[in-house]
Design a protein around this motif. Structure first.
Motif, PDB file in Angstrom:
ATOM      1  N   SER A 254      31.966 -33.741  25.749  1.00  0.00           N
ATOM      2  CA  SER A 254      31.285 -33.070  24.638  1.00  0.00           C
ATOM      3  C   SER A 254      31.375 -31.561  24.780  1.00  0.00           C
ATOM      4  O   SER A 254      31.646 -30.845  23.806  1.00  0.00           O
ATOM      5  N   MET A 255      31.181 -31.060  25.984  1.00  0.00           N
ATOM      6  CA  MET A 255      31.273 -29.618  26.218  1.00  0.00           C
ATOM      7  C   MET A 255      32.701 -29.111  26.034  1.00  0.00           C
ATOM      8  O   MET A 255      32.910 -28.032  25.468  1.00  0.00           O
ATOM      9  N   GLN A 256      33.683 -29.884  26.471  1.00  0.00           N
ATOM     10  CA  GLN A 256      35.072 -29.477  26.276  1.00  0.00           C
ATOM     11  C   GLN A 256      35.415 -29.413  24.801  1.00  0.00           C
ATOM     12  O   GLN A 256      36.136 -28.512  24.359  1.00  0.00           O
ATOM     13  N   GLY A 257      34.915 -30.350  24.035  1.00  0.00           N
ATOM     14  CA  GLY A 257      35.167 -30.345  22.604  1.00  0.00           C
ATOM     15  C   GLY A 257      34.487 -29.199  21.891  1.00  0.00           C
ATOM     16  O   GLY A 257      35.041 -28.607  20.969  1.00  0.00           O
ATOM     17  N   PHE A 258      33.281 -28.857  22.310  1.00  0.00           N
ATOM     18  CA  PHE A 258      32.535 -27.800  21.637  1.00  0.00           C
ATOM     19  C   PHE A 258      33.025 -26.417  22.015  1.00  0.00           C
ATOM     20  O   PHE A 258      33.144 -25.532  21.183  1.00  0.00           O
TER      21      PHE A 258
ATOM     22  N   PRO B 233      40.331 -24.316  19.389  1.00  0.00           N
ATOM     23  CA  PRO B 233      40.710 -25.079  18.200  1.00  0.00           C
ATOM     24  C   PRO B 233      42.181 -25.500  18.220  1.00  0.00           C
ATOM     25  O   PRO B 233      42.547 -26.467  17.572  1.00  0.00           O
ATOM     26  N   ARG B 234      43.014 -24.786  18.956  1.00  0.00           N
ATOM     27  CA  ARG B 234      44.424 -25.165  19.095  1.00  0.00           C
ATOM     28  C   ARG B 234      44.568 -26.564  19.658  1.00  0.00           C
ATOM     29  O   ARG B 234      45.559 -27.238  19.423  1.00  0.00           O
ATOM     30  N   HIS B 235      43.596 -26.975  20.453  1.00  0.00           N
ATOM     31  CA  HIS B 235      43.665 -28.268  21.136  1.00  0.00           C
ATOM     32  C   HIS B 235      42.728 -29.308  20.523  1.00  0.00           C
ATOM     33  O   HIS B 235      42.443 -30.322  21.136  1.00  0.00           O
TER      34      HIS B 235
ATOM     35  N   ARG C  85      35.771 -26.808  16.141  1.00  0.00           N
ATOM     36  CA  ARG C  85      36.184 -26.694  14.740  1.00  0.00           C
ATOM     37  C   ARG C  85      35.580 -25.450  14.090  1.00  0.00           C
ATOM     38  O   ARG C  85      34.398 -25.172  14.243  1.00  0.00           O
ATOM     39  N   ASN C  86      36.417 -24.713  13.391  1.00  0.00           N
ATOM     40  CA  ASN C  86      36.030 -23.478  12.687  1.00  0.00           C
ATOM     41  C   ASN C  86      35.429 -22.425  13.619  1.00  0.00           C
ATOM     42  O   ASN C  86      34.634 -21.598  13.194  1.00  0.00           O
ATOM     43  N   ASN C  87      35.772 -22.484  14.899  1.00  0.00           N
ATOM     44  CA  ASN C  87      35.312 -21.500  15.896  1.00  0.00           C
ATOM     45  C   ASN C  87      33.784 -21.421  15.973  1.00  0.00           C
ATOM     46  O   ASN C  87      33.221 -20.364  16.219  1.00  0.00           O
TER      47      ASN C  87
END
Length: 64
Positions: free
Chosen positions: A22-26, A30-32, A36-38
């Motif tokens: 979850s932390m890696q996703g947040f 955004p390249r990876h 989302r939307n910075n």
């Protein structure tokens, strides 16, 4: 759900796995596919980080 138990510390391992992803996703780039939307960059009042090598090559057709 009485009697349902996760033995041998699996519940702790599972929680850490979900938390880390979850932390890696947040906070990820955004390249990876994350952040989302910075959103996390905006929350921390950071500019989008410049990625070294992103604009390294001049790809004009005349070769200049």
């Amino acid at each position: 759900m009485e009697g349902l138990q996760w033995g041998n510390g699996f519940d702790r391992h599972f929680f850490h796995l979900i938390r880390d992803h979850s932390m890696q996703g947040f906070y990820g780039s955004p390249r990876h596919g994350g952040n989302r939307n910075n959103v996390s960059y905006k929350m921390m009042k950071l500019d989008y980080p410049v990625i070294i090598g992103q604009n390294r090559y001049n790809l004009k057709s005349d070769g200049k």
